[in-house]
Design a protein around this motif. Structure first.
Motif, PDB file in Angstrom:
ATOM      1  N   GLY A  27      -3.045   8.038  -5.697  1.00 26.60           N
ATOM      2  CA  GLY A  27      -3.446   7.580  -7.024  1.00 26.60           C
ATOM      3  C   GLY A  27      -2.264   7.405  -7.956  1.00 26.60           C
ATOM      4  O   GLY A  27      -1.141   7.767  -7.634  1.00 26.60           O
ATOM      5  N   GLN A  28      -2.542   6.853  -9.093  1.00 29.43           N
ATOM      6  CA  GLN A  28      -1.504   6.624 -10.106  1.00 29.43           C
ATOM      7  C   GLN A  28      -1.074   7.957 -10.719  1.00 29.43           C
ATOM      8  O   GLN A  28      -1.855   8.909 -10.746  1.00 29.43           O
ATOM      9  CB  GLN A  28      -2.042   5.701 -11.204  1.00 29.43           C
ATOM     10  CG  GLN A  28      -2.287   4.280 -10.744  1.00 29.43           C
ATOM     11  CD  GLN A  28      -0.994   3.520 -10.484  1.00 29.43           C
ATOM     12  OE1 GLN A  28       0.033   3.740 -11.121  1.00 29.43           O
ATOM     13  NE2 GLN A  28      -1.042   2.632  -9.524  1.00 29.43           N
ATOM     14  N   PRO A  29       0.157   8.044 -11.197  1.00 29.67           N
ATOM     15  CA  PRO A  29       0.603   9.265 -11.858  1.00 29.67           C
ATOM     16  C   PRO A  29      -0.255   9.569 -13.090  1.00 29.67           C
ATOM     17  O   PRO A  29      -0.764   8.659 -13.732  1.00 29.67           O
ATOM     18  CB  PRO A  29       2.043   8.967 -12.267  1.00 29.67           C
ATOM     19  CG  PRO A  29       2.417   7.692 -11.636  1.00 29.67           C
ATOM     20  CD  PRO A  29       1.192   7.029 -11.151  1.00 29.67           C
ATOM     21  N   ARG A  30      -0.399  10.839 -13.400  1.00 30.97           N
ATOM     22  CA  ARG A  30      -1.219  11.239 -14.556  1.00 30.97           C
ATOM     23  C   ARG A  30      -0.582  10.842 -15.876  1.00 30.97           C
ATOM     24  O   ARG A  30      -1.252  10.492 -16.822  1.00 30.97           O
ATOM     25  CB  ARG A  30      -1.445  12.748 -14.536  1.00 30.97           C
ATOM     26  CG  ARG A  30      -2.370  13.170 -13.443  1.00 30.97           C
ATOM     27  CD  ARG A  30      -2.735  14.646 -13.580  1.00 30.97           C
ATOM     28  NE  ARG A  30      -3.266  15.119 -12.324  1.00 30.97           N
ATOM     29  CZ  ARG A  30      -2.719  16.031 -11.567  1.00 30.97           C
ATOM     30  NH1 ARG A  30      -1.609  16.618 -11.955  1.00 30.97           N
ATOM     31  NH2 ARG A  30      -3.259  16.387 -10.436  1.00 30.97           N
ATOM     32  N   ALA A  76       0.860  -1.186   0.000  1.00 27.53           N
ATOM     33  CA  ALA A  76       0.000   0.000   0.000  1.00 27.53           C
ATOM     34  C   ALA A  76       0.895   1.234   0.000  1.00 27.53           C
ATOM     35  O   ALA A  76       1.910   1.280   0.690  1.00 27.53           O
ATOM     36  CB  ALA A  76      -0.889  -0.001   1.234  1.00 27.53           C
ATOM     37  N   PRO A  77       0.558   2.248  -0.794  1.00 33.06           N
ATOM     38  CA  PRO A  77       1.382   3.456  -0.843  1.00 33.06           C
ATOM     39  C   PRO A  77       1.358   4.209   0.484  1.00 33.06           C
ATOM     40  O   PRO A  77       0.353   4.212   1.188  1.00 33.06           O
ATOM     41  CB  PRO A  77       0.749   4.301  -1.936  1.00 33.06           C
ATOM     42  CG  PRO A  77      -0.310   3.491  -2.560  1.00 33.06           C
ATOM     43  CD  PRO A  77      -0.548   2.292  -1.725  1.00 33.06           C
ATOM     44  N   ILE A  78       2.490   4.805   0.810  1.00 33.73           N
ATOM     45  CA  ILE A  78       2.608   5.645   2.001  1.00 33.73           C
ATOM     46  C   ILE A  78       2.957   7.052   1.531  1.00 33.73           C
ATOM     47  O   ILE A  78       3.379   7.228   0.382  1.00 33.73           O
ATOM     48  CB  ILE A  78       3.673   5.091   2.979  1.00 33.73           C
ATOM     49  CG1 ILE A  78       5.047   5.022   2.305  1.00 33.73           C
ATOM     50  CG2 ILE A  78       3.264   3.729   3.525  1.00 33.73           C
ATOM     51  CD1 ILE A  78       6.175   4.622   3.235  1.00 33.73           C
ATOM     52  N   PRO A  79       2.786   8.079   2.385  1.00 37.23           N
ATOM     53  CA  PRO A  79       3.155   9.433   1.951  1.00 37.23           C
ATOM     54  C   PRO A  79       4.608   9.482   1.472  1.00 37.23           C
ATOM     55  O   PRO A  79       5.511   9.035   2.158  1.00 37.23           O
ATOM     56  CB  PRO A  79       2.962  10.274   3.211  1.00 37.23           C
ATOM     57  CG  PRO A  79       1.917   9.533   3.979  1.00 37.23           C
ATOM     58  CD  PRO A  79       2.183   8.069   3.717  1.00 37.23           C
ATOM     59  N   GLY A  80       4.800   9.957   0.264  1.00 32.39           N
ATOM     60  CA  GLY A  80       6.116   9.995  -0.366  1.00 32.39           C
ATOM     61  C   GLY A  80       6.226   9.015  -1.523  1.00 32.39           C
ATOM     62  O   GLY A  80       7.088   9.159  -2.385  1.00 32.39           O
ATOM     63  N   THR A 105      12.123  10.337   1.879  1.00 30.63           N
ATOM     64  CA  THR A 105      12.105  10.367   3.340  1.00 30.63           C
ATOM     65  C   THR A 105      10.657  10.386   3.793  1.00 30.63           C
ATOM     66  O   THR A 105       9.875  11.225   3.337  1.00 30.63           O
ATOM     67  CB  THR A 105      12.842  11.611   3.867  1.00 30.63           C
ATOM     68  OG1 THR A 105      14.167  11.604   3.338  1.00 30.63           O
ATOM     69  CG2 THR A 105      12.909  11.608   5.386  1.00 30.63           C
ATOM     70  N   ASP A 106      10.296   9.464   4.688  1.00 30.20           N
ATOM     71  CA  ASP A 106       8.907   9.426   5.152  1.00 30.20           C
ATOM     72  C   ASP A 106       8.671  10.459   6.245  1.00 30.20           C
ATOM     73  O   ASP A 106       9.556  11.247   6.588  1.00 30.20           O
ATOM     74  CB  ASP A 106       8.507   8.017   5.596  1.00 30.20           C
ATOM     75  CG  ASP A 106       9.186   7.565   6.876  1.00 30.20           C
ATOM     76  OD1 ASP A 106       9.985   8.318   7.451  1.00 30.20           O
ATOM     77  OD2 ASP A 106       8.900   6.433   7.314  1.00 30.20           O
ATOM     78  N   GLN A 107       7.461  10.482   6.797  1.00 28.33           N
ATOM     79  CA  GLN A 107       7.075  11.500   7.776  1.00 28.33           C
ATOM     80  C   GLN A 107       7.838  11.400   9.084  1.00 28.33           C
ATOM     81  O   GLN A 107       7.923  12.364   9.824  1.00 28.33           O
ATOM     82  CB  GLN A 107       5.580  11.405   8.044  1.00 28.33           C
ATOM     83  CG  GLN A 107       4.760  11.764   6.829  1.00 28.33           C
ATOM     84  CD  GLN A 107       3.280  11.561   7.063  1.00 28.33           C
ATOM     85  OE1 GLN A 107       2.881  10.746   7.889  1.00 28.33           O
ATOM     86  NE2 GLN A 107       2.468  12.308   6.337  1.00 28.33           N
ATOM     87  N   VAL A 151       6.512  -3.229  -5.441  1.00 28.04           N
ATOM     88  CA  VAL A 151       6.782  -4.639  -5.193  1.00 28.04           C
ATOM     89  C   VAL A 151       7.767  -4.868  -4.045  1.00 28.04           C
ATOM     90  O   VAL A 151       7.829  -5.964  -3.496  1.00 28.04           O
ATOM     91  CB  VAL A 151       7.278  -5.359  -6.462  1.00 28.04           C
ATOM     92  CG1 VAL A 151       6.172  -5.407  -7.508  1.00 28.04           C
ATOM     93  CG2 VAL A 151       8.512  -4.705  -7.028  1.00 28.04           C
ATOM     94  N   GLU A 152       8.537  -3.859  -3.691  1.00 29.41           N
ATOM     95  CA  GLU A 152       9.469  -3.963  -2.564  1.00 29.41           C
ATOM     96  C   GLU A 152       9.541  -2.629  -1.851  1.00 29.41           C
ATOM     97  O   GLU A 152       9.418  -1.580  -2.471  1.00 29.41           O
ATOM     98  CB  GLU A 152      10.885  -4.332  -3.030  1.00 29.41           C
ATOM     99  CG  GLU A 152      11.029  -5.736  -3.515  1.00 29.41           C
ATOM    100  CD  GLU A 152      12.479  -6.042  -3.882  1.00 29.41           C
ATOM    101  OE1 GLU A 152      13.393  -5.543  -3.191  1.00 29.41           O
ATOM    102  OE2 GLU A 152      12.678  -6.768  -4.863  1.00 29.41           O
ATOM    103  N   ARG A 153       9.742  -2.699  -0.541  1.00 33.35           N
ATOM    104  CA  ARG A 153       9.941  -1.490   0.257  1.00 33.35           C
ATOM    105  C   ARG A 153      10.989  -1.801   1.312  1.00 33.35           C
ATOM    106  O   ARG A 153      10.888  -2.786   2.030  1.00 33.35           O
ATOM    107  CB  ARG A 153       8.638  -1.064   0.929  1.00 33.35           C
ATOM    108  CG  ARG A 153       8.803   0.201   1.771  1.00 33.35           C
ATOM    109  CD  ARG A 153       7.495   0.630   2.386  1.00 33.35           C
ATOM    110  NE  ARG A 153       6.585   1.095   1.348  1.00 33.35           N
ATOM    111  CZ  ARG A 153       5.270   0.948   1.391  1.00 33.35           C
ATOM    112  NH1 ARG A 153       4.699   0.342   2.399  1.00 33.35           N
ATOM    113  NH2 ARG A 153       4.521   1.404   0.410  1.00 33.35           N
ATOM    114  N   HIS A 154      12.009  -0.952   1.380  1.00 32.53           N
ATOM    115  CA  HIS A 154      13.084  -1.114   2.357  1.00 32.53           C
ATOM    116  C   HIS A 154      13.261   0.182   3.128  1.00 32.53           C
ATOM    117  O   HIS A 154      13.265   1.260   2.542  1.00 32.53           O
ATOM    118  CB  HIS A 154      14.410  -1.459   1.665  1.00 32.53           C
ATOM    119  CG  HIS A 154      14.353  -2.684   0.833  1.00 32.53           C
ATOM    120  ND1 HIS A 154      14.380  -3.948   1.362  1.00 32.53           N
ATOM    121  CD2 HIS A 154      14.227  -2.844  -0.510  1.00 32.53           C
ATOM    122  CE1 HIS A 154      14.300  -4.827   0.391  1.00 32.53           C
ATOM    123  NE2 HIS A 154      14.195  -4.180  -0.759  1.00 32.53           N
TER     124      HIS A 154
END
Length: 97
Positions: free
Chosen positions: A41-44, A31-35, A61-63, A83-86
């Motif tokens: 939503g998807q890019p235009r 799931a997307p997070i801020p940043g 950099t996250d919040q 697909v990946e988040r580190h």
């Protein structure tokens, strides 16, 4: 001799029960997070020149101040999937002054 045969049988059963990990990503993604590029939503703009299935990184950099690196894959409909988040380790001496 019997121990060797038993050990070989156990090892063969363990190897047979392993599944092959492929490089294709079949999950729904993160799931997307801020940043994130897809947060809100998807890019235009559609990525029309990039090949379907190609991937690229995005670092932000996250919040909370942690550095996050996400890997995106371009879907057949030209949308992006995370697909990946580190999360990179936070070290006090790495911060900009």
């Amino acid at each position: 001799m019997i121990r060797t045969i038993t050990a070989a049988g156990v090892m063969a059963a363990l190897v047979a029960s392993c599944t092959v990990v492929s490089s294709s990503y079949t999950s729904e993604g993160y799931a997307p997070i801020p940043g994130s590029i897809t947060y809100g939503g998807q890019p235009r703009t559609k990525l029309t020149r990039s090949p379907i299935g190609s991937s690229f990184p995005h670092t932000f950099t996250d919040q909370t101040g942690r550095t996050v690196e996400e890997i995106y894959v371009i879907q057949p409909d030209r949308t992006l999937r995370i697909v990946e988040r580190h999360y990179r380790p936070f070290l006090a001496w790495d911060r900009d002054q």
